[in-house]
Design an enzyme around this catalytic site. Structure first.
Site, PDB file in Angstrom:
ATOM      1  N   ASP A   8       0.794  -1.246   0.000  1.00  0.00           N
ATOM      2  CA  ASP A   8       0.000   0.000   0.000  1.00  0.00           C
ATOM      3  C   ASP A   8       0.822   1.291   0.000  1.00  0.00           C
ATOM      4  O   ASP A   8       0.556   2.200   0.812  1.00  0.00           O
ATOM      5  CB  ASP A   8      -0.976  -0.005   1.196  1.00  0.00           C
ATOM      6  CG  ASP A   8      -1.957  -1.164   1.142  1.00  0.00           C
ATOM      7  OD1 ASP A   8      -1.886  -1.970   0.201  1.00  0.00           O
ATOM      8  OD2 ASP A   8      -2.796  -1.263   2.065  1.00  0.00           O
ATOM      9  N   LYS A 106      -6.937  -4.938  -3.180  1.00  0.00           N
ATOM     10  CA  LYS A 106      -7.661  -5.502  -2.033  1.00  0.00           C
ATOM     11  C   LYS A 106      -8.634  -4.474  -1.479  1.00  0.00           C
ATOM     12  O   LYS A 106      -8.449  -3.268  -1.696  1.00  0.00           O
ATOM     13  CB  LYS A 106      -6.676  -5.950  -0.946  1.00  0.00           C
ATOM     14  CG  LYS A 106      -5.875  -4.811  -0.366  1.00  0.00           C
ATOM     15  CD  LYS A 106      -4.836  -5.332   0.599  1.00  0.00           C
ATOM     16  CE  LYS A 106      -4.056  -4.192   1.207  1.00  0.00           C
ATOM     17  NZ  LYS A 106      -4.879  -3.293   2.037  1.00  0.00           N
ATOM     18  N   CYS A 151      -2.152  -3.143   7.595  1.00  0.00           N
ATOM     19  CA  CYS A 151      -2.026  -3.988   6.402  1.00  0.00           C
ATOM     20  C   CYS A 151      -0.728  -4.782   6.365  1.00  0.00           C
ATOM     21  O   CYS A 151      -0.717  -5.921   5.912  1.00  0.00           O
ATOM     22  CB  CYS A 151      -2.237  -3.151   5.152  1.00  0.00           C
ATOM     23  SG  CYS A 151      -3.977  -2.623   5.043  1.00  0.00           S
TER      24      CYS A 151
HETATM   25  C1  VGL Z   1      -4.878   0.441   5.760  1.00  0.00           C
HETATM   26  C2  VGL Z   1      -6.452   1.295   7.180  1.00  0.00           C
HETATM   27  C3  VGL Z   1      -7.418   1.202   6.214  1.00  0.00           C
HETATM   28  C4  VGL Z   1      -3.455   0.024   5.525  1.00  0.00           C
HETATM   29  C5  VGL Z   1      -5.829   0.329   4.770  1.00  0.00           C
HETATM   30  O1  VGL Z   1      -2.992   0.042   4.366  1.00  0.00           O
HETATM   31  O2  VGL Z   1      -2.773  -0.300   6.521  1.00  0.00           O
HETATM   32  N1  VGL Z   1      -5.194   0.912   6.959  1.00  0.00           N
HETATM   33  N2  VGL Z   1      -7.103   0.719   5.009  1.00  0.00           N
END
Ligand code: VGL
Ligand code: ZN
Length: 199
Positions: A8, A106, A151
């Site tokens: 991410d 995702k 994540c």
């Molecule tokens: C994430 C919160 C919500 C992450 C993704 O990438 O850690 N955290 N969505």
């Protein structure tokens, strides 16, 4: 075979983004350097529809940070973030995307969140990451990215449960820390589960 899993590294998690993680941009040069040292690079992207159920905006009387329920699971209400095909969901502009071999999306189902790159939070649907890694003969995964306490952590725990050897490169990770100490707790959980955590 050395596999790098980048979690991410998207604009909305960077300083100035809608779910900004402190100093998250500092990991970009680390990721770029690491990509040159491995055989295979896989990157995940949090990829939500605009009406995703993890967004506080989708629930009455709900503010960011509230604990709600989604798909029968406890869920933190997040600000709108990483909406599919927007700038916020794009990789950081300095990330060397030419070195990425495969991308996994995702969190695409509005009804359930997906912190892990492998499965949704109910472990109901797979993202295709395990299948792809199997086709490549992956055994050892190096994991880095955002966020250490969400994540990255859940991806690492799933990878271990699927039988991969996992090294977490901690200098390539940054965390949300809704509660102070959350990053340390995540590191403890990952090493207890069998990950080798490198600082
Ligand atoms: C994430 C919160 C919500 C992450 C993704 O990438 O850690 N955290 N969505
Ligand atoms: Zn998300």
């Amino acid at each position: 075979m050395n596999v790098l899993l980048l979690i991410d590294l998207q604009n909305d998690f960077m300083p100035g983004g809608s779910l900004a993680v402190s100093d998250a941009d500092e990991v970009i040069p680390i990721a770029n350097a690491m990509m040159k040292r491995v055989d295979l690079v896989v990157a995940t992207q949090d990829w939500h529809p605009a009406n995703h159920g993890s967004f506080a905006s989708q629930h009455a009387d709900c503010k960011v940070g509230d604990l709600i329920e989604l798909a029968g699971l406890p869920q933190i209400a997040w600000p709108d973030h990483c909406i599919e095909s927007t700038m916020g969901a794009s990789f950081h502009p300095a990330l060397n995307v030419d070195d990425i071999h495969h991308i996994i999306h995702k969190g695409t189902d509005p009804k359930i969140d997906s912190y892990s790159g492998f499965f949704d939070n109910g472990r109901r649907a797979a993202t295709g990451l395990h299948h792809y890694l199997q086709t490549q003969g992956a055994i050892h995964l190096h994991v880095m990215g955002i966020a250490s306490d969400y994540c990255v952590k859940f991806t690492v725990l799933d990878a271990l449960s699927l039988g991969y050897q996992v090294t977490v490169d901690l200098d390539g990770c940054r965390g949300v820390e809704l509660t102070p100490g959350d990053i340390d707790l995540a590191v403890q959980e990952m090493s207890k589960a069998g990950a080798s955590v490198q600082t």
